[in-house]
Scaffold this motif. Structure first.
Motif, PDB file in Angstrom:
ATOM      1  N   PRO A 132       0.587 -14.469  -2.477  1.00  0.00           N
ATOM      2  CA  PRO A 132      -0.271 -13.676  -3.354  1.00  0.00           C
ATOM      3  C   PRO A 132      -0.384 -12.264  -2.800  1.00  0.00           C
ATOM      4  N   CYS A 133      -0.772 -11.334  -3.656  1.00  0.00           N
ATOM      5  CA  CYS A 133      -0.620  -9.927  -3.307  1.00  0.00           C
ATOM      6  C   CYS A 133      -1.837  -9.083  -3.680  1.00  0.00           C
ATOM      7  N   ILE A 134      -2.097  -8.084  -2.841  1.00  0.00           N
ATOM      8  CA  ILE A 134      -3.023  -6.991  -3.132  1.00  0.00           C
ATOM      9  C   ILE A 134      -2.137  -5.769  -3.358  1.00  0.00           C
ATOM     10  N   PHE A 135      -2.314  -5.082  -4.488  1.00  0.00           N
ATOM     11  CA  PHE A 135      -1.441  -3.973  -4.859  1.00  0.00           C
ATOM     12  C   PHE A 135      -2.238  -2.682  -4.954  1.00  0.00           C
ATOM     13  N   ASP A 136      -1.726  -1.641  -4.329  1.00  0.00           N
ATOM     14  CA  ASP A 136      -2.353  -0.324  -4.316  1.00  0.00           C
ATOM     15  C   ASP A 136      -2.001   0.414  -5.614  1.00  0.00           C
ATOM     16  N   GLU A 137      -2.988   0.651  -6.466  1.00  0.00           N
ATOM     17  CA  GLU A 137      -2.757   1.322  -7.746  1.00  0.00           C
ATOM     18  C   GLU A 137      -2.231   2.740  -7.586  1.00  0.00           C
ATOM     19  N   ARG A 138      -2.415   3.352  -6.421  1.00  0.00           N
ATOM     20  CA  ARG A 138      -1.905   4.701  -6.181  1.00  0.00           C
ATOM     21  C   ARG A 138      -0.387   4.762  -6.327  1.00  0.00           C
TER      22      ARG A 138
ATOM     23  N   VAL B 266       0.820  -1.213   0.000  1.00  0.00           N
ATOM     24  CA  VAL B 266       0.000   0.000   0.000  1.00  0.00           C
ATOM     25  C   VAL B 266       0.851   1.259   0.000  1.00  0.00           C
ATOM     26  N   SER B 267       0.243   2.336  -0.427  1.00  0.00           N
ATOM     27  CA  SER B 267       0.874   3.645  -0.377  1.00  0.00           C
ATOM     28  C   SER B 267       0.800   4.185   1.046  1.00  0.00           C
TER      29      SER B 267
ATOM     30  N   LYS C 179     -14.031  -5.721   1.553  1.00  0.00           N
ATOM     31  CA  LYS C 179     -15.155  -5.621   0.616  1.00  0.00           C
ATOM     32  C   LYS C 179     -14.650  -5.353  -0.803  1.00  0.00           C
ATOM     33  N   GLU C 180     -13.678  -4.434  -0.920  1.00  0.00           N
ATOM     34  CA  GLU C 180     -13.135  -4.074  -2.232  1.00  0.00           C
ATOM     35  C   GLU C 180     -12.490  -5.277  -2.932  1.00  0.00           C
ATOM     36  N   CYS C 181     -11.881  -6.166  -2.134  1.00  0.00           N
ATOM     37  CA  CYS C 181     -11.186  -7.331  -2.696  1.00  0.00           C
ATOM     38  C   CYS C 181     -12.049  -8.591  -2.707  1.00  0.00           C
ATOM     39  N   GLY C 182     -13.248  -8.517  -2.110  1.00  0.00           N
ATOM     40  CA  GLY C 182     -14.156  -9.664  -2.131  1.00  0.00           C
ATOM     41  C   GLY C 182     -13.900 -10.706  -1.056  1.00  0.00           C
ATOM     42  N   PHE C 183     -13.309 -10.308   0.040  1.00  0.00           N
ATOM     43  CA  PHE C 183     -13.080 -11.234   1.154  1.00  0.00           C
ATOM     44  C   PHE C 183     -14.175 -11.060   2.203  1.00  0.00           C
ATOM     45  N   SER C 184     -14.427 -12.109   2.951  1.00  0.00           N
ATOM     46  CA  SER C 184     -15.361 -11.981   4.067  1.00  0.00           C
ATOM     47  C   SER C 184     -14.598 -11.693   5.362  1.00  0.00           C
TER      48      SER C 184
ATOM     49  N   TRP D 161      -5.191  -8.961  -6.740  1.00  0.00           N
ATOM     50  CA  TRP D 161      -6.189  -7.956  -6.469  1.00  0.00           C
ATOM     51  C   TRP D 161      -5.542  -6.582  -6.519  1.00  0.00           C
ATOM     52  N   PHE D 162      -6.320  -5.591  -6.935  1.00  0.00           N
ATOM     53  CA  PHE D 162      -5.882  -4.194  -6.930  1.00  0.00           C
ATOM     54  C   PHE D 162      -6.837  -3.393  -6.056  1.00  0.00           C
ATOM     55  N   ILE D 163      -6.287  -2.377  -5.392  1.00  0.00           N
ATOM     56  CA  ILE D 163      -7.134  -1.428  -4.667  1.00  0.00           C
ATOM     57  C   ILE D 163      -6.822  -0.049  -5.210  1.00  0.00           C
ATOM     58  N   GLU D 164      -7.835   0.798  -5.192  1.00  0.00           N
ATOM     59  CA  GLU D 164      -7.687   2.164  -5.715  1.00  0.00           C
ATOM     60  C   GLU D 164      -7.502   3.153  -4.585  1.00  0.00           C
TER      61      GLU D 164
END
Length: 149
Positions: free
Chosen positions: A107-113, A59-60, A73-78, A146-149
């Motif tokens: 595996p990774c979630i990457f912040d597009e910022r 994350v940024s 919620k953004e990534c679809g996890f409970s 997954w990406f987050i904005e």
């Protein structure tokens, strides 16, 4: 997880634009990094626990305090929470404060910022070494699902 030498070889072999910065004192937080590089480009690398297992969250630092309810919620996890320090050590072999930005094998979630910057700064697995890397290379060399904005 790679040793520092293995990380450098991996990055070179994958044509990454990077530098490993050596510093006298450990960096465990964005505040610690202030004397070494532009903290607006700091990239905390966290490990979260989800129903799918451990996942790296890149994350940024400009995001501020993370809202895990929104992120899941953004990534679809409970479920999503910071992983236990023991689980992190057992999974990647380094302490929570020194999680490598590249080469952690999760595996990774990457912040597009992060993609707006020329370079970003993150962990290497060693609290006295920081990875300076182009964001596109960090994106390419991680298992981003997954990406987050």
């Amino acid at each position: 997880m790679f040793t520092l030498e293995e990380l450098e070889i991996y990055l070179k072999n994958n044509n990454a634009d990077f530098e490993i910065i050596h510093h006298e004192y450990p960096i465990y937080s964005v505040k610690d990094a202030a004397g070494y590089f532009d903290i607006r480009k700091a990239t905390p690398t966290l490990i979260v626990e989800t129903e799918q297992g451990l996942i790296v969250l890149i994350v940024s630092s400009q995001r501020g305090r993370l809202n895990f309810d929104e992120l899941k919620k953004e990534c679809g996890f409970s479920e999503m929470k910071l992983a236990d320090k023991r689980a992190i050590m057992a999974s990647i072999g380094c302490p929570a404060g020194a999680v490598p930005l590249v080469g952690n094998g999760l595996p990774c979630i990457f912040d597009e910022r992060l993609l707006i910057y020329d370079y970003i700064y993150g962990g290497t697995g060693n609290a006295c070494r920081t990875l300076k890397i182009r964001p596109a290379d960090a994106l390419r060399l991680n298992q981003v699902l997954w990406f987050i904005e």
